[in-house]
Design an enzyme around this catalytic site. Sequence first.
Site, mmCIF file in Angstrom:
data_model
loop_
_atom_site.group_PDB
_atom_site.id
_atom_site.type_symbol
_atom_site.label_atom_id
_atom_site.label_comp_id
_atom_site.label_asym_id
_atom_site.label_seq_id
_atom_site.Cartn_x
_atom_site.Cartn_y
_atom_site.Cartn_z
ATOM 1 N N ARG A 1 0.812 -1.231 0.000
ATOM 2 C CA ARG A 1 0.000 0.000 0.000
ATOM 3 C C ARG A 1 0.842 1.276 0.000
ATOM 4 O O ARG A 1 0.399 2.337 0.411
ATOM 5 C CB ARG A 1 -0.977 0.027 1.174
ATOM 6 C CG ARG A 1 -1.951 -1.115 1.146
ATOM 7 C CD ARG A 1 -3.311 -0.716 1.672
ATOM 8 N NE ARG A 1 -4.273 -1.750 1.352
ATOM 9 C CZ ARG A 1 -4.501 -2.799 2.117
ATOM 10 N NH1 ARG A 1 -3.842 -2.937 3.245
ATOM 11 N NH2 ARG A 1 -5.376 -3.695 1.743
ATOM 12 N N LYS B 1 4.326 11.943 -10.880
ATOM 13 C CA LYS B 1 3.452 11.152 -11.765
ATOM 14 C C LYS B 1 4.127 9.813 -12.009
ATOM 15 O O LYS B 1 5.288 9.770 -12.409
ATOM 16 C CB LYS B 1 3.250 11.865 -13.103
ATOM 17 C CG LYS B 1 2.212 12.955 -13.059
ATOM 18 C CD LYS B 1 1.895 13.442 -14.461
ATOM 19 C CE LYS B 1 0.829 14.529 -14.423
ATOM 20 N NZ LYS B 1 0.596 15.134 -15.738
ATOM 21 N N GLU C 1 11.661 18.604 -24.148
ATOM 22 C CA GLU C 1 10.947 18.968 -22.906
ATOM 23 C C GLU C 1 11.536 20.242 -22.300
ATOM 24 O O GLU C 1 10.844 21.013 -21.637
ATOM 25 C CB GLU C 1 10.999 17.826 -21.883
ATOM 26 C CG GLU C 1 10.282 16.540 -22.303
ATOM 27 C CD GLU C 1 8.770 16.545 -22.050
ATOM 28 O OE1 GLU C 1 8.221 17.576 -21.629
ATOM 29 O OE2 GLU C 1 8.143 15.487 -22.305
ATOM 30 N N LYS D 1 9.016 23.759 -13.296
ATOM 31 C CA LYS D 1 8.080 22.660 -13.027
ATOM 32 C C LYS D 1 7.626 22.684 -11.570
ATOM 33 O O LYS D 1 6.435 22.564 -11.275
ATOM 34 C CB LYS D 1 8.724 21.310 -13.365
ATOM 35 C CG LYS D 1 7.770 20.152 -13.073
ATOM 36 C CD LYS D 1 8.033 18.907 -13.857
ATOM 37 C CE LYS D 1 6.896 17.918 -13.625
ATOM 38 N NZ LYS D 1 7.057 16.677 -14.335
ATOM 39 N N GLU E 1 -3.076 17.909 -10.762
ATOM 40 C CA GLU E 1 -3.496 18.436 -12.066
ATOM 41 C C GLU E 1 -4.994 18.741 -12.147
ATOM 42 O O GLU E 1 -5.713 18.297 -13.037
ATOM 43 C CB GLU E 1 -3.082 17.451 -13.185
ATOM 44 C CG GLU E 1 -3.014 18.131 -14.542
ATOM 45 C CD GLU E 1 -2.363 17.271 -15.621
ATOM 46 O OE1 GLU E 1 -1.218 16.845 -15.446
ATOM 47 O OE2 GLU E 1 -3.039 17.041 -16.631
ATOM 48 N N ARG F 1 -1.323 22.642 -13.598
ATOM 49 C CA ARG F 1 -0.326 21.617 -13.947
ATOM 50 C C ARG F 1 -0.515 21.139 -15.390
ATOM 51 O O ARG F 1 0.434 20.694 -16.034
ATOM 52 C CB ARG F 1 -0.396 20.434 -12.975
ATOM 53 C CG ARG F 1 0.678 19.402 -13.280
ATOM 54 C CD ARG F 1 0.862 18.339 -12.212
ATOM 55 N NE ARG F 1 1.930 17.437 -12.601
ATOM 56 C CZ ARG F 1 2.578 16.643 -11.783
ATOM 57 N NH1 ARG F 1 2.267 16.631 -10.508
ATOM 58 N NH2 ARG F 1 3.541 15.860 -12.236
ATOM 59 N N ASN G 1 1.567 19.964 -20.072
ATOM 60 C CA ASN G 1 1.153 19.050 -21.134
ATOM 61 C C ASN G 1 1.237 19.668 -22.517
ATOM 62 O O ASN G 1 0.751 19.081 -23.485
ATOM 63 C CB ASN G 1 -0.305 18.666 -20.872
ATOM 64 C CG ASN G 1 -0.431 17.239 -20.463
ATOM 65 O OD1 ASN G 1 -0.780 16.416 -21.280
ATOM 66 N ND2 ASN G 1 -0.120 16.948 -19.220
ATOM 67 N N HIS H 1 1.528 17.546 -25.609
ATOM 68 C CA HIS H 1 1.409 16.138 -25.242
ATOM 69 C C HIS H 1 0.127 15.479 -25.743
ATOM 70 O O HIS H 1 0.089 14.261 -25.905
ATOM 71 C CB HIS H 1 1.543 15.961 -23.724
ATOM 72 C CG HIS H 1 2.972 16.077 -23.240
ATOM 73 N ND1 HIS H 1 3.725 17.223 -23.434
ATOM 74 C CD2 HIS H 1 3.799 15.208 -22.599
ATOM 75 C CE1 HIS H 1 4.943 17.038 -22.917
ATOM 76 N NE2 HIS H 1 5.002 15.818 -22.405
ATOM 77 N N HIS I 1 1.191 12.276 -27.390
ATOM 78 C CA HIS I 1 0.784 10.960 -26.873
ATOM 79 C C HIS I 1 0.000 10.180 -27.922
ATOM 80 O O HIS I 1 0.135 8.960 -28.033
ATOM 81 C CB HIS I 1 -0.064 11.118 -25.606
ATOM 82 C CG HIS I 1 0.737 11.442 -24.383
ATOM 83 N ND1 HIS I 1 0.153 11.825 -23.201
ATOM 84 C CD2 HIS I 1 2.069 11.442 -24.143
ATOM 85 C CE1 HIS I 1 1.096 12.042 -22.288
ATOM 86 N NE2 HIS I 1 2.265 11.824 -22.838
ATOM 87 N N HIS J 1 9.484 9.362 -27.072
ATOM 88 C CA HIS J 1 8.604 10.344 -26.440
ATOM 89 C C HIS J 1 8.961 11.808 -26.757
ATOM 90 O O HIS J 1 8.105 12.581 -27.199
ATOM 91 C CB HIS J 1 8.578 10.115 -24.925
ATOM 92 C CG HIS J 1 7.719 11.089 -24.184
ATOM 93 N ND1 HIS J 1 6.358 11.176 -24.364
ATOM 94 C CD2 HIS J 1 8.039 12.053 -23.279
ATOM 95 C CE1 HIS J 1 5.868 12.138 -23.599
ATOM 96 N NE2 HIS J 1 6.864 12.681 -22.933
HETATM 97 N N1 GLY Z 1 5.155 15.729 -17.385
HETATM 98 C C1 GLY Z 1 4.070 16.539 -17.055
HETATM 99 C C2 GLY Z 1 3.754 16.553 -15.592
HETATM 100 O O1 GLY Z 1 4.520 16.048 -14.791
HETATM 101 O O2 GLY Z 1 2.721 17.053 -15.209
#
Ligand code: GLY
Length: 377
Positions: free
Chosen positions: A132, A154, A196, A238, A248, A252, A256, A259, A263, A277
């Site tokens: 957990r 993330k 990035e 960041k 998010e 946040r 993106n 992305h 993606h 990526h």
């Molecule tokens: N890579 C985007 C984020 O961490 O929100």
Amino acid sequence: MNPEIINVNINKKINKSSYPIFVGNNLLIQAGELLKKYINNKKLIVIHDDFFSINKSTNSHFDRFIQSIKKEAASVNLMAISGGDKTKTMSQLTNILESVLSFDIDRDTLLIAFGGGVVGDIAGFASSILLRGIDFIQIPTTLLSQVDSSVGGKTGVNGSLGKNLIGTFHQPLAVIADTSILKTLPRRELRAGFAEVIKYGLIKDKSFFIWLEDNFEKILNLNDISLNKVIITSCSIKSDIIQDDEKEIGKRALLNLGHTFGHAIESIGNYDKKIIHGEAVAIGICMAFSFSKKLGFCLESEVERVKALFKKSGLPTAIKDIPNLLFSSDEMFDKFKYDKKTRNNKLTFILNNKIGESFIKKDVNTEIIKNFLTEEI
Ligand code: GLY
């Protein structure tokens, strides 16, 4: 060498947790000291990219790191996994979970992710659900993971329907970004990480973008001072964004930029090596700028300026730059429903008013985006 330290204050309003990102050259050799208070004589499991056990020029960094942390740990167990988005799957996660459990872990066991974005994401995910939730530390070894994926908590794996669809938010206890390990990185991976980096300038720091235009050669030639500035600036931007919005709910999503398109391209490409990526993000950002122009938000000259920096850095700027990647605009549109910003079938994109000013555009008109895709693909 003393590292520079960026503190990430997650949920700073309620003073919930904060963790350091150590940035500098040759830090892995002193990892034991830097991480002493977290390791604290605990049992460690290091999940690392098998690149570091196979490749001779890289394993000296890895060996030095292991020797350093051994001095502070009760025991150290190693587990090699293969990197690459194709292996970022539930089945690899299951293997990791079972293998970690076979080391007789308990809730004090500390997991360390040593590798690029895929290793960090999947090992972080494993740590968030084992017993957990156990603690973990990120040792990112690629530019992309040092400036982005190792920070912010993330974690996850890809689903068969799309990228990063299964995962958790689970913050690391600490991150070490050692620029010297970037010298072992294949050029293609370095350039992909640079996409990035450019993203941060585009989102909210035009002066950083201008500095990148002036210094991209030094950065891609691995000049230490330039790399340090790149990592510090990227992680500071960041950290500034995520510390008010860990999960998010709002801003946040700006991270993106590019992305949603990126993606979708990766997912259609089946996470194949023909596009990685950062390359998909480069194309996605160029599409986001072109789409911003189509909707009347930014000027053609800004779109061209953004594309020029990607091109000069050796990155693709359009789908046609990737050989053998063929798909229709309908296929791409279908992927948008699996974007995590999509709500109630309404699409959200991160767009730009200009370089250095991204914004969240909700409820984008379906016919307009379809029409745009037809022009682009
Ligand atoms: N890579 C985007 C984020 O961490 O929100």
